[in-house]
Scaffold this motif. Sequence first.
Motif, PDB file in Angstrom:
ATOM      1  N   HIS A 112       0.454  20.056 -10.951  1.00 37.94           N
ATOM      2  CA  HIS A 112       0.866  18.696 -10.556  1.00 37.94           C
ATOM      3  C   HIS A 112       0.024  18.152  -9.396  1.00 37.94           C
ATOM      4  CE1 HIS A 112       4.429  19.185 -13.098  1.00 37.94           C
ATOM      5  NE2 HIS A 112       4.567  20.384 -12.556  1.00 37.94           N
ATOM      6  N   VAL A 133       8.320  11.714  -8.178  1.00 37.51           N
ATOM      7  CA  VAL A 133       7.932  12.154  -6.833  1.00 37.51           C
ATOM      8  C   VAL A 133       6.418  11.998  -6.698  1.00 37.51           C
ATOM      9  CG1 VAL A 133       7.899  14.063  -5.197  1.00 37.51           C
ATOM     10  CG2 VAL A 133       9.845  13.795  -6.759  1.00 37.51           C
ATOM     11  N   CYS A 167       3.671  12.295  -3.811  1.00 41.35           N
ATOM     12  CA  CYS A 167       3.519  12.755  -2.418  1.00 41.35           C
ATOM     13  C   CYS A 167       2.063  12.868  -2.006  1.00 41.35           C
ATOM     14  CB  CYS A 167       4.188  14.121  -2.219  1.00 41.35           C
ATOM     15  SG  CYS A 167       5.936  14.169  -2.647  1.00 41.35           S
ATOM     16  N   LEU A 204       6.361  14.871 -11.027  1.00 39.97           N
ATOM     17  CA  LEU A 204       5.872  15.254  -9.702  1.00 39.97           C
ATOM     18  C   LEU A 204       4.363  15.062  -9.608  1.00 39.97           C
ATOM     19  CD1 LEU A 204       6.035  16.668  -6.901  1.00 39.97           C
ATOM     20  CD2 LEU A 204       5.942  18.859  -8.138  1.00 39.97           C
ATOM     21  N   LYS A 227       1.213  15.427  -6.557  1.00 39.22           N
ATOM     22  CA  LYS A 227       0.746  15.747  -5.204  1.00 39.22           C
ATOM     23  C   LYS A 227      -0.745  15.392  -5.173  1.00 39.22           C
ATOM     24  CE  LYS A 227       2.283  19.861  -6.122  1.00 39.22           C
ATOM     25  NZ  LYS A 227       2.564  21.322  -6.093  1.00 39.22           N
ATOM     26  N   SER A 237      11.514  19.498  -3.601  1.00 46.22           N
ATOM     27  CA  SER A 237      12.324  18.598  -4.417  1.00 46.22           C
ATOM     28  C   SER A 237      11.950  17.132  -4.200  1.00 46.22           C
ATOM     29  CB  SER A 237      13.811  18.786  -4.098  1.00 46.22           C
ATOM     30  OG  SER A 237      14.062  18.542  -2.721  1.00 46.22           O
ATOM     31  N   TYR A 258       5.241  18.068   0.541  1.00 41.82           N
ATOM     32  CA  TYR A 258       6.254  18.204  -0.505  1.00 41.82           C
ATOM     33  C   TYR A 258       7.258  19.266  -0.087  1.00 41.82           C
ATOM     34  CZ  TYR A 258       8.122  19.338  -5.167  1.00 41.82           C
ATOM     35  OH  TYR A 258       8.950  19.581  -6.235  1.00 41.82           O
ATOM     36  N   CYS A 318       9.346  14.313  -1.334  1.00 43.66           N
ATOM     37  CA  CYS A 318       8.259  14.235  -0.358  1.00 43.66           C
ATOM     38  C   CYS A 318       8.750  14.634   1.026  1.00 43.66           C
ATOM     39  CB  CYS A 318       7.688  12.819  -0.311  1.00 43.66           C
ATOM     40  SG  CYS A 318       6.898  12.292  -1.840  1.00 43.66           S
TER      41      CYS A 318
END
Length: 546
Positions: free
Chosen positions: A374, A434, A436, A393, A395, A450, A447, A452
């Motif tokens: 991710h 999510v 982040c 998710l 990142k 669950s 992160y 940010c």
Amino acid sequence: MLSIRRLRADERGFALVIALAVTVVFSMTVITVIEAATSNTHSSDMSKNRVSAYSLAEAGIANANAILAAKNPYDSHLLHPQGTYAQADCANPPANPTGAALLGDTCSSMVFTMDGGTATVWGWLNTSTANWTITSTGQVTRNAFATQPATKTLTVVVHIRARASQQNVTAAWNYVFVKDTTSNICNITVDQTTALSSSLYTEGNLCFKNSASISETNPADPVLLEVRGKLVWLSGAPKGVGQASPLQQVTSAKIGGGCTSGAVTNTAHVCTPPASGSDYFYVKSGGYSQTAEAIASPSLASTDWDNYYQTSTISRVSPCAAGGLASTNFDNDTTRNTSLTTDFNLTPGTSYTCQTKNANGFVIGELDWDATNHILNVRGTVFIDGNVTINGLVKYRGVNKYGSHPSGSDGADGLGGMMVMYVSGTVSLSNSGVFCGWNTNNDTAAYTGSGCDFSAWTPATSMFMFIAKGGVTLNQSSFFQGAIFSEGNVSLGQSAQTEGPIITNTLTLGQSVQMKPLPGLADLPLGAPGNPNTSGYPEQPSYTSG
């Protein structure tokens, strides 16, 4: 005997002749040797001076490169262009960017005095290619034999590779900034238990409803509130600006239209907190002002959108290298017309790659998705001529000019994740999505496992910015770290949590939205609207003459 004596006398005269001849020949030899030695010395001196002149010219180019690296290399005045390239205002050019040191008179070439001579240097900038053409003439001042000083002129082209992050000179990017000026309405309504702790600016009216509030939770992240219209409490809303217990005061509150309750159309008064007044209005001493000056907001004309369509480092026009995403993922034709029929899924279930390079082989565009971990690797600017969706998710982090993210990266050169994505349609982050950023202090994702981590993100070195012509929706229970610019509406669903600047025409906030504090941003990603490029790396000079 007499005859013999006469012959001997004659021989004595012949010896004198021979002696004179030998003397003449010897003198001529000496003169020839001296002249040859002088000529060789003269030739050697001229050769040495020509080499020195070349070295002086090279030193002048090195000095010009140092100036390009230290100052704004996108300022056309910087290297004192001459001739047809001279700037009309060269005698007194303006600061670039605003607030930077003035260059002074740039009408004449730059002259650098060095050991053994001088270098006279000037250059002109091709703004369409970001290439400087630099001319440097080295001149030797110590010429023992030459009647004219030895000179050498070199001409080089230096390409400026923009830094992944640029100095922020646009104040609006330090706010949640709402442009809507529709009169006699709540231009922003903060409802239910919505809690804002970010700086907020609105051209119109700000209304509080139920238990909504804006407060400063951390003195290190000051909240600056600026309302050009009225501050309104609807239906007896019990909260508002700051907090009474425990006391949390905002640093600054500029309320141009005053405070009122019940309805926007009611007469306003000077905002007055308890105990002398009834407004829920807690501001630090000296922080309240009845004057709210306008803050200039970035705007994008149609020509700006066209320019980014043509110049983004990744787009239909600037396709990925072989093995990367097909150019039709970014647009299904070659015209900016929001014609992409399939949404661009930024985070599909399978991985993808895209990389573009400049003429010198350095990575200027990167968009790689690792579906397993991710992680979205990013660099540069992207243009999507349609809609963008984000699921699950994400990142995001940056790569360097070689396309890699070295272990222990501190965020320099955009390694925290600097990107601007231009979207001619809309952007949507799914329910519970999510998105982040990166913590460049320890080179990990911001992160929690669950959602940010709003205490870990380093936005000055990690910033993904969405520029959406059609609007942005962050759906219910989503987390978002980044920046948003929208010519339409930004909608935050119920319980959505965000951190980062927002500039939008209108803003819709669902129940229990949280907007986290954001420290002032010294830098923004390359390509941020309203923020000019002022920082770049001069690449290796390419010699065109000399």
